[in-house]
Design an enzyme around this catalytic site. Structure first.
Site, mmCIF file in Angstrom:
data_model
loop_
_atom_site.group_PDB
_atom_site.id
_atom_site.type_symbol
_atom_site.label_atom_id
_atom_site.label_comp_id
_atom_site.label_asym_id
_atom_site.label_seq_id
_atom_site.Cartn_x
_atom_site.Cartn_y
_atom_site.Cartn_z
ATOM 1 N N ARG A 61 0.838 -1.200 0.000
ATOM 2 C CA ARG A 61 0.000 0.000 0.000
ATOM 3 C C ARG A 61 0.878 1.257 0.000
ATOM 4 O O ARG A 61 0.611 2.210 -0.726
ATOM 5 C CB ARG A 61 -0.932 -0.031 1.214
ATOM 6 N N HIS A 65 0.980 4.155 -2.826
ATOM 7 C CA HIS A 65 0.695 5.543 -2.456
ATOM 8 C C HIS A 65 1.880 6.452 -2.785
ATOM 9 O O HIS A 65 1.687 7.633 -3.078
ATOM 10 C CB HIS A 65 0.332 5.645 -0.975
ATOM 11 N N ASN A 93 -3.441 8.712 3.750
ATOM 12 C CA ASN A 93 -2.175 8.161 4.228
ATOM 13 C C ASN A 93 -2.073 8.033 5.740
ATOM 14 O O ASN A 93 -1.079 7.514 6.256
ATOM 15 C CB ASN A 93 -1.004 9.032 3.726
ATOM 16 N N HIS A 193 -5.348 -6.441 -3.064
ATOM 17 C CA HIS A 193 -6.326 -6.486 -1.967
ATOM 18 C C HIS A 193 -6.567 -7.910 -1.467
ATOM 19 O O HIS A 193 -7.405 -8.124 -0.596
ATOM 20 C CB HIS A 193 -7.656 -5.857 -2.407
#
Length: 324
Positions: A61, A65, A93, A193
């Protein structure tokens, strides 16, 4: 053993197919300047994942990001200063974790080769190596290196650039296209995911107030929705987390797509992948785990090359949380 052999084949295939991705990035960039760099990252990550099995999902993740804001330049790792609010402070975040792990690896690498290896490369390598622990440390995808670190990190850019979990298909497609990624990459990378958890606050409107009338999202599997309601206390629940893959949040596999076709995708952005024929067809292809592993390796390589800084651009930070 078959899975490990297949992953080795995946890496070889993706090396060949992906040679042109990443511009100035290349294999073994630090071969002469810091030959032990990649081994240090790998060893450190194995130690951290052994103690924190949730880490692969956290780093995947964080890497995503980072790359979606200013490219893969380590800007997500920077702390705020007296005059600037950094990406870390942006709402999407606030739930990121694993910064301490990247800092620990950076310290170890700096002790061996000061001012040589970028934080952006460390994050890319650490993410790959963390996911690969499950596969006897056989690399799941190739990471080309040579990224340099950015000097700018702004919270509003993260808020504007990161695709939120309530995006529909058109919005997701536009977000990925802006980073020169395809619909295929969108569906493949969503497969991340299969590991990790989601906060109730990111999907509870699907359970309790989908259209503003106290209703439930009709596209969500009713049995699954009932289960989720036993976990999430309501729209105001900001602390509870739920596994994104109800079959297990720590095993990296193609289960995400099996869940998706049962209408058990946790976020609206997951369910959105079933709303067009092109994305639905890709979902069905990726039910095949070997196909998913092959495609994920290639899409991760493309994502890791988004707007990278190379050559004399940016800098090599001595500390990942602050510019030099």
């Amino acid at each position: 053993m078959k899975t490990t052999s297949f992953l080795v084949a995946c890496v070889l295939v993706s090396c060949f197919l992906g040679a042109c991705h990443g511009g100035d990035l290349r294999k073994n960039f630090y071969r002469k300047s810091c030959p032990q760099a990649e081994a240090i990252v790998k060893t450190k990550i194995q130690q951290h994942v052994a103690a924190r099995p949730e880490l692969p999902a956290k780093l995947l993740r964080m890497h995503f990001h980072d790359c979606f804001v200013r490219g893969c330049d380590g800007s997500v790792l920077l702390d705020s200063t007296a005059t600037n609010t950094a990406e870390k402070e942006a709402i999407p975040n606030l739930s990121l974790a694993g910064f301490d792990v990247i800092d620990d690896i950076k310290s170890a690498v700096e002790a061996k080769c000061s001012g040589v290896v970028s934080c952006a490369d460390i994050l890319a390598l650490a993410t790959r190596d963390a996911v690969s622990v499950q596969f006897n440390n056989v690399p799941m995808w190739e990471v080309l290196t040579g990224r340099r670190d950015g000097r700018v990190s702004i919270d509003t850019e993260a808020l504007n650039e990161l695709p939120p979990p309530f995006f529909n298909f058109t919005e997701l497609k536009q977000s990925f296209e802006s980073k020169k990624l395809t619909v295929h990459d969108l569906v493949v990378l969503s497969g991340a995911h299969t590991i990790g958890v989601g906060h109730c606050s990111f999907f509870s409107d699907r359970l309790f107030n989908f259209t503003g009338k106290g209703d439930q999202d009709p596209s969500l599997n009713p049995t699954y929705a009932k289960f989720l309601k036993t976990k999430c206390q309501g729209l105001s629940d900001t602390t509870t987390t739920v596994e994104m893959d109800p079959n297990g949040s720590r095993k990296f596999d193609s289960d995400y797509y099996s869940i998706l076709v049962q209408n058990k995708g946790l976020f609206q952005s997951d369910a959105a992948l079933l709303t067009t024929k092109i994305s639905r067809n890709i979902v069905n292809e990726l039910l095949n785990q070997n196909k998913f592993f092959t495609e994920f390796a290639q899409s991760m390589k493309r994502m890791g090359a988004i707007e990278v800084l190379t050559g004399s651009a940016g800098e090599i930070r001595r500390k990942c949380s602050a510019v030099n």
